[in-house]
Scaffold this active site. Sequence first.
Site, PDB file in Angstrom:
ATOM      1  NE  ARG A   1      41.680  35.655  39.169  1.00 41.05           N
ATOM      2  CZ  ARG A   1      40.936  36.690  38.755  1.00 41.05           C
ATOM      3  NH1 ARG A   1      40.979  37.080  37.515  1.00 41.05           N
ATOM      4  NH2 ARG A   1      40.150  37.324  39.603  1.00 41.05           N
TER       5      ARG A   1
ATOM      6  CB  THR B   1      39.512  46.181  36.110  1.00 41.23           C
ATOM      7  OG1 THR B   1      38.323  46.232  35.315  1.00 41.23           O
ATOM      8  CG2 THR B   1      39.682  44.795  36.691  1.00 41.23           C
TER       9      THR B   1
ATOM     10  CG  ASP C   1      33.823  41.353  40.612  1.00 43.99           C
ATOM     11  OD1 ASP C   1      34.640  42.290  40.661  1.00 43.99           O
ATOM     12  OD2 ASP C   1      34.125  40.213  40.214  1.00 43.99           O
TER      13      ASP C   1
ATOM     14  CE  LYS D   1      39.479  44.172  41.103  1.00 38.97           C
ATOM     15  NZ  LYS D   1      40.681  43.614  40.445  1.00 38.97           N
ATOM     16  CB  THR D   2      36.956  38.382  44.615  1.00 36.24           C
ATOM     17  OG1 THR D   2      36.619  39.051  43.403  1.00 36.24           O
ATOM     18  CG2 THR D   2      35.809  37.497  45.046  1.00 36.24           C
TER      19      THR D   2
END
Length: 360
Positions: free
Chosen positions: A239, A180, A131, A86-87
């Site tokens: 990640r 999330t 975020d 997402k980031t």
Amino acid sequence: MRAADFMVCFAYMVITRDTRKQTAVTPAKTARESDAFEQTLRPRMIADYIGQSDVKSHLLVHMEAARKRSEPLGHTLLHGAPGLGKTTLAHIIGREMNAQVRVTSGPAIEKPGDLASLLTNLESGDVLFIDEIHRMRPAIEEVLYSAMEDYCLDLVIGKGPTARSMRLELKPFTLVGATTKAGAISAPLRDRFPHVFKLSFYTREEMEQVVERTSRILQIQLAGGVADRIACSCRATPRIANRLVRSVRDFAQVKSESTITMDRVRSTLDALGIDEAGLDRTDRAILSAIVDKFGGGPVGLSTLAAITAEEEDTLEDVYEPYLLQQGYLHRTPKGRMATRQAYELLGLNVPDTMQSALFS
Ligand code: ADE
């Protein structure tokens, strides 16, 4: 919003008007070592971003249309499990739109004035990335509404009968929110995002490409089959794949091996407690607790959190999405239940009562 909040907000803006750099990035983001590592591996443009093909193709259309109209991209909400990118996408949007990205997070915005300060410091076309946007306080959320809809801030100056309202124009900007927990976002906020994208878990082939890309950037040689083996063990999450590649590289380096072999991957995964299915110790502890202590469930989230010594939020946001997606866990109104697949994973006999289609 209450008048008192507006006063705080206005005073804060006056004080912080000249501190652009300090207020643009809130203290929530500290440059942890793992962040720095992640950043070197992050794809910079959409063409380098592996997977999420639907999200990418829609974004490309909306970004091109916005560029043709000389407007910022419409506000964009990205939701999905942690580590799915997402980031990374928020920064890609900034680069693709040739815009600066200002980063903050829901919990870091403590007062309406913090947000007002961020908003009034945005340049035309900037991306404001928030975020964990679901963790923003309601009073702060309300400041966002007019900013998102009309690019303005409504302020009340003074108190009581002499209070005056004032409208402050903002430069057109794009809000990119990440969460999330899409369900935890209030309807009024969600409705103000013209674009809402869900990031899904990656396929095995996509994960293999991510592992190969990361290895290329880190100049690591992989033996045949190794990329696929790592790809299967990273919970379908880039990640985690990147962390695994780094761990395997360290184990190999200590042994002065120039190529990552299958044996080195196996021994590293063993050392990290990651099994053939890619589940780690906590995943297995969750499933074992449901099976051993509650006969397969249902178990309430708070009980499960107490038994596994994890936060409820961590269980819900970090562990459960993958266990659900892989079919090891089932959520019912009465609580979490282990599936037949969970029993098989733990090497246990599947109970006779579990022959119904629901749990198979
Ligand atoms: N690194 C992390 N996420 C990635 C992605 N989706 N594509 C390429 N590299 C990545």
